[in-house]
Motif scaffolding. Structure first.
Motif, PDB file in Angstrom:
ATOM      1  N   CYS A  25      79.808  22.067  -9.808  1.00 44.20           N
ATOM      2  CA  CYS A  25      79.211  20.753 -10.042  1.00 44.20           C
ATOM      3  C   CYS A  25      78.255  20.457  -8.874  1.00 44.20           C
ATOM      4  O   CYS A  25      78.255  21.182  -7.881  1.00 44.20           O
ATOM      5  CB  CYS A  25      80.294  19.676 -10.160  1.00 44.20           C
ATOM      6  SG  CYS A  25      81.050  19.192  -8.596  1.00 44.20           S
ATOM      7  N   PRO A  26      77.440  19.407  -8.943  1.00 46.52           N
ATOM      8  CA  PRO A  26      76.542  19.098  -7.832  1.00 46.52           C
ATOM      9  C   PRO A  26      77.280  18.785  -6.529  1.00 46.52           C
ATOM     10  O   PRO A  26      76.716  18.897  -5.458  1.00 46.52           O
ATOM     11  CB  PRO A  26      75.770  17.871  -8.325  1.00 46.52           C
ATOM     12  CG  PRO A  26      75.848  17.926  -9.792  1.00 46.52           C
ATOM     13  CD  PRO A  26      77.178  18.557 -10.106  1.00 46.52           C
ATOM     14  N   GLY A  27      78.543  18.413  -6.613  1.00 44.56           N
ATOM     15  CA  GLY A  27      79.291  18.068  -5.408  1.00 44.56           C
ATOM     16  C   GLY A  27      80.104  19.203  -4.820  1.00 44.56           C
ATOM     17  O   GLY A  27      80.659  19.065  -3.726  1.00 44.56           O
ATOM     18  N   CYS A  28      80.192  20.333  -5.510  1.00 44.11           N
ATOM     19  CA  CYS A  28      80.987  21.452  -4.991  1.00 44.11           C
ATOM     20  C   CYS A  28      80.450  21.897  -3.635  1.00 44.11           C
ATOM     21  O   CYS A  28      79.257  22.130  -3.481  1.00 44.11           O
ATOM     22  CB  CYS A  28      80.971  22.627  -5.968  1.00 44.11           C
ATOM     23  SG  CYS A  28      82.101  22.440  -7.354  1.00 44.11           S
ATOM     24  N   GLY A  29      81.331  22.003  -2.673  1.00 46.19           N
ATOM     25  CA  GLY A  29      80.961  22.422  -1.327  1.00 46.19           C
ATOM     26  C   GLY A  29      80.637  21.281  -0.384  1.00 46.19           C
ATOM     27  O   GLY A  29      80.376  21.509   0.793  1.00 46.19           O
ATOM     28  N   THR A  30      80.662  20.036  -0.881  1.00 43.06           N
ATOM     29  CA  THR A  30      80.279  18.904  -0.046  1.00 43.06           C
ATOM     30  C   THR A  30      81.249  18.689   1.119  1.00 43.06           C
ATOM     31  O   THR A  30      80.817  18.457   2.250  1.00 43.06           O
ATOM     32  CB  THR A  30      80.182  17.618  -0.897  1.00 43.06           C
ATOM     33  OG1 THR A  30      79.210  17.830  -1.922  1.00 43.06           O
ATOM     34  CG2 THR A  30      79.756  16.433  -0.068  1.00 43.06           C
ATOM     35  N   LEU A  31      82.537  18.772   0.864  1.00 37.57           N
ATOM     36  CA  LEU A  31      83.517  18.562   1.939  1.00 37.57           C
ATOM     37  C   LEU A  31      83.384  19.644   3.005  1.00 37.57           C
ATOM     38  O   LEU A  31      83.386  19.355   4.208  1.00 37.57           O
ATOM     39  CB  LEU A  31      84.933  18.550   1.364  1.00 37.57           C
ATOM     40  CG  LEU A  31      86.061  18.318   2.366  1.00 37.57           C
ATOM     41  CD1 LEU A  31      85.906  16.950   3.022  1.00 37.57           C
ATOM     42  CD2 LEU A  31      87.405  18.408   1.668  1.00 37.57           C
ATOM     43  N   ARG A  32      83.213  20.877   2.574  1.00 41.65           N
ATOM     44  CA  ARG A  32      83.041  21.966   3.536  1.00 41.65           C
ATOM     45  C   ARG A  32      81.708  21.842   4.269  1.00 41.65           C
ATOM     46  O   ARG A  32      81.607  22.169   5.452  1.00 41.65           O
ATOM     47  CB  ARG A  32      83.170  23.314   2.833  1.00 41.65           C
ATOM     48  CG  ARG A  32      84.607  23.581   2.393  1.00 41.65           C
ATOM     49  CD  ARG A  32      84.743  24.852   1.607  1.00 41.65           C
ATOM     50  NE  ARG A  32      84.195  24.623   0.267  1.00 41.65           N
ATOM     51  CZ  ARG A  32      83.582  25.541  -0.454  1.00 41.65           C
ATOM     52  NH1 ARG A  32      83.431  26.755   0.012  1.00 41.65           N
ATOM     53  NH2 ARG A  32      83.129  25.250  -1.646  1.00 41.65           N
ATOM     54  N   ASN A  49      76.191  23.168   0.437  1.00 46.19           N
ATOM     55  CA  ASN A  49      75.650  22.163  -0.480  1.00 46.19           C
ATOM     56  C   ASN A  49      74.354  21.617   0.114  1.00 46.19           C
ATOM     57  O   ASN A  49      74.356  20.642   0.863  1.00 46.19           O
ATOM     58  CB  ASN A  49      76.640  21.031  -0.743  1.00 46.19           C
ATOM     59  CG  ASN A  49      76.230  20.195  -1.933  1.00 46.19           C
ATOM     60  OD1 ASN A  49      75.058  19.885  -2.106  1.00 46.19           O
ATOM     61  ND2 ASN A  49      77.181  19.828  -2.769  1.00 46.19           N
ATOM     62  N   ALA A  50      73.258  22.267  -0.232  1.00 45.95           N
ATOM     63  CA  ALA A  50      71.950  21.913   0.324  1.00 45.95           C
ATOM     64  C   ALA A  50      71.534  20.500  -0.069  1.00 45.95           C
ATOM     65  O   ALA A  50      70.954  19.774   0.754  1.00 45.95           O
ATOM     66  CB  ALA A  50      70.899  22.915  -0.131  1.00 45.95           C
ATOM     67  N   LEU A  51      71.809  20.089  -1.276  1.00 42.33           N
ATOM     68  CA  LEU A  51      71.410  18.747  -1.716  1.00 42.33           C
ATOM     69  C   LEU A  51      72.095  17.675  -0.877  1.00 42.33           C
ATOM     70  O   LEU A  51      71.465  16.700  -0.471  1.00 42.33           O
ATOM     71  CB  LEU A  51      71.725  18.553  -3.197  1.00 42.33           C
ATOM     72  CG  LEU A  51      71.277  17.230  -3.805  1.00 42.33           C
ATOM     73  CD1 LEU A  51      69.759  17.101  -3.761  1.00 42.33           C
ATOM     74  CD2 LEU A  51      71.775  17.098  -5.233  1.00 42.33           C
ATOM     75  N   PHE A  52      73.372  17.850  -0.596  1.00 37.39           N
ATOM     76  CA  PHE A  52      74.104  16.908   0.237  1.00 37.39           C
ATOM     77  C   PHE A  52      73.477  16.804   1.622  1.00 37.39           C
ATOM     78  O   PHE A  52      73.264  15.705   2.138  1.00 37.39           O
ATOM     79  CB  PHE A  52      75.574  17.326   0.350  1.00 37.39           C
ATOM     80  CG  PHE A  52      76.347  16.557   1.370  1.00 37.39           C
ATOM     81  CD1 PHE A  52      76.710  15.241   1.128  1.00 37.39           C
ATOM     82  CD2 PHE A  52      76.706  17.136   2.572  1.00 37.39           C
ATOM     83  CE1 PHE A  52      77.417  14.516   2.076  1.00 37.39           C
ATOM     84  CE2 PHE A  52      77.417  16.430   3.520  1.00 37.39           C
ATOM     85  CZ  PHE A  52      77.780  15.112   3.274  1.00 37.39           C
ATOM     86  N   VAL A  53      73.153  17.945   2.220  1.00 36.30           N
ATOM     87  CA  VAL A  53      72.582  17.957   3.573  1.00 36.30           C
ATOM     88  C   VAL A  53      71.218  17.272   3.583  1.00 36.30           C
ATOM     89  O   VAL A  53      70.899  16.516   4.501  1.00 36.30           O
ATOM     90  CB  VAL A  53      72.489  19.399   4.110  1.00 36.30           C
ATOM     91  CG1 VAL A  53      71.785  19.445   5.459  1.00 36.30           C
ATOM     92  CG2 VAL A  53      73.877  20.014   4.211  1.00 36.30           C
ATOM     93  N   VAL A  54      70.425  17.500   2.549  1.00 41.91           N
ATOM     94  CA  VAL A  54      69.097  16.895   2.475  1.00 41.91           C
ATOM     95  C   VAL A  54      69.187  15.387   2.235  1.00 41.91           C
ATOM     96  O   VAL A  54      68.408  14.611   2.804  1.00 41.91           O
ATOM     97  CB  VAL A  54      68.260  17.585   1.372  1.00 41.91           C
ATOM     98  CG1 VAL A  54      66.981  16.833   1.087  1.00 41.91           C
ATOM     99  CG2 VAL A  54      67.961  19.026   1.767  1.00 41.91           C
ATOM    100  N   LEU A  55      70.135  14.951   1.409  1.00 42.54           N
ATOM    101  CA  LEU A  55      70.248  13.530   1.079  1.00 42.54           C
ATOM    102  C   LEU A  55      71.048  12.723   2.105  1.00 42.54           C
ATOM    103  O   LEU A  55      70.987  11.493   2.101  1.00 42.54           O
ATOM    104  CB  LEU A  55      70.873  13.354  -0.301  1.00 42.54           C
ATOM    105  CG  LEU A  55      70.037  13.820  -1.485  1.00 42.54           C
ATOM    106  CD1 LEU A  55      70.787  13.590  -2.785  1.00 42.54           C
ATOM    107  CD2 LEU A  55      68.695  13.124  -1.518  1.00 42.54           C
ATOM    108  N   LEU A  56      71.768  13.389   2.988  1.00 36.69           N
ATOM    109  CA  LEU A  56      72.603  12.686   3.962  1.00 36.69           C
ATOM    110  C   LEU A  56      71.807  11.741   4.870  1.00 36.69           C
ATOM    111  O   LEU A  56      72.242  10.607   5.092  1.00 36.69           O
ATOM    112  CB  LEU A  56      73.416  13.685   4.785  1.00 36.69           C
ATOM    113  CG  LEU A  56      74.489  13.083   5.680  1.00 36.69           C
ATOM    114  CD1 LEU A  56      75.501  12.283   4.858  1.00 36.69           C
ATOM    115  CD2 LEU A  56      75.191  14.180   6.464  1.00 36.69           C
ATOM    116  N   PRO A  57      70.644  12.137   5.408  1.00 38.33           N
ATOM    117  CA  PRO A  57      69.886  11.175   6.225  1.00 38.33           C
ATOM    118  C   PRO A  57      69.470   9.923   5.446  1.00 38.33           C
ATOM    119  O   PRO A  57      69.471   8.814   5.989  1.00 38.33           O
ATOM    120  CB  PRO A  57      68.659  11.961   6.678  1.00 38.33           C
ATOM    121  CG  PRO A  57      69.080  13.388   6.611  1.00 38.33           C
ATOM    122  CD  PRO A  57      70.036  13.463   5.452  1.00 38.33           C
TER     123      PRO A  57
END
Length: 110
Positions: A25-32, A49-57
């Protein structure tokens, strides 16, 4: 300091979509990824999870805006976001979830 490493199996339940279908899913790997970021390992976080890292800021900036406006006694936003922004964000999440499960998008899989 983290008490439990999310990379060690058995501490957290698996993603329901991954467990049922084998698809990420789009969230897989977010916790790690968050765990890797707290240790300063940006490369590993991007791999999880590249999307999480990009959207975090952006999420952090929105949180700061909310905190400042709350402290000032003002509402977070004067009006709701434009529907096109909401739909674009949903399209981004869905596209990311689909692409990371395709053969050419395996570099996005955790």
């Amino acid at each position: 300091m983290a008490v439990v490493d999310p990379n060690e199996p058995g501490h957290y339940p698996p993603c329901p979509l991954l467990a049922l279908t084998g698809l990420y899913c789009p969230g897989c790997g977010t916790l790690r990824a968050l765990h890797a970021l707290t240790r300063g390992d940006i490369g590993a976080a991007l791999g999880l999870n590249a999307l999480f890292v990009v959207l975090l800021p952006m999420a952090a900036a929105l949180w700061v805006r909310w905190a400042v406006r709350s402290w000032q006694g003002r509402p977070f936003a004067e009006k709701a976001p434009h529907p096109a922004i909401v739909w674009a964000f949903l399209a981004l999440l869905i596209s990311y979830g689909v692409v990371r499960n395709l053969p050419f998008g395996q570099f996005l899989a955790p």
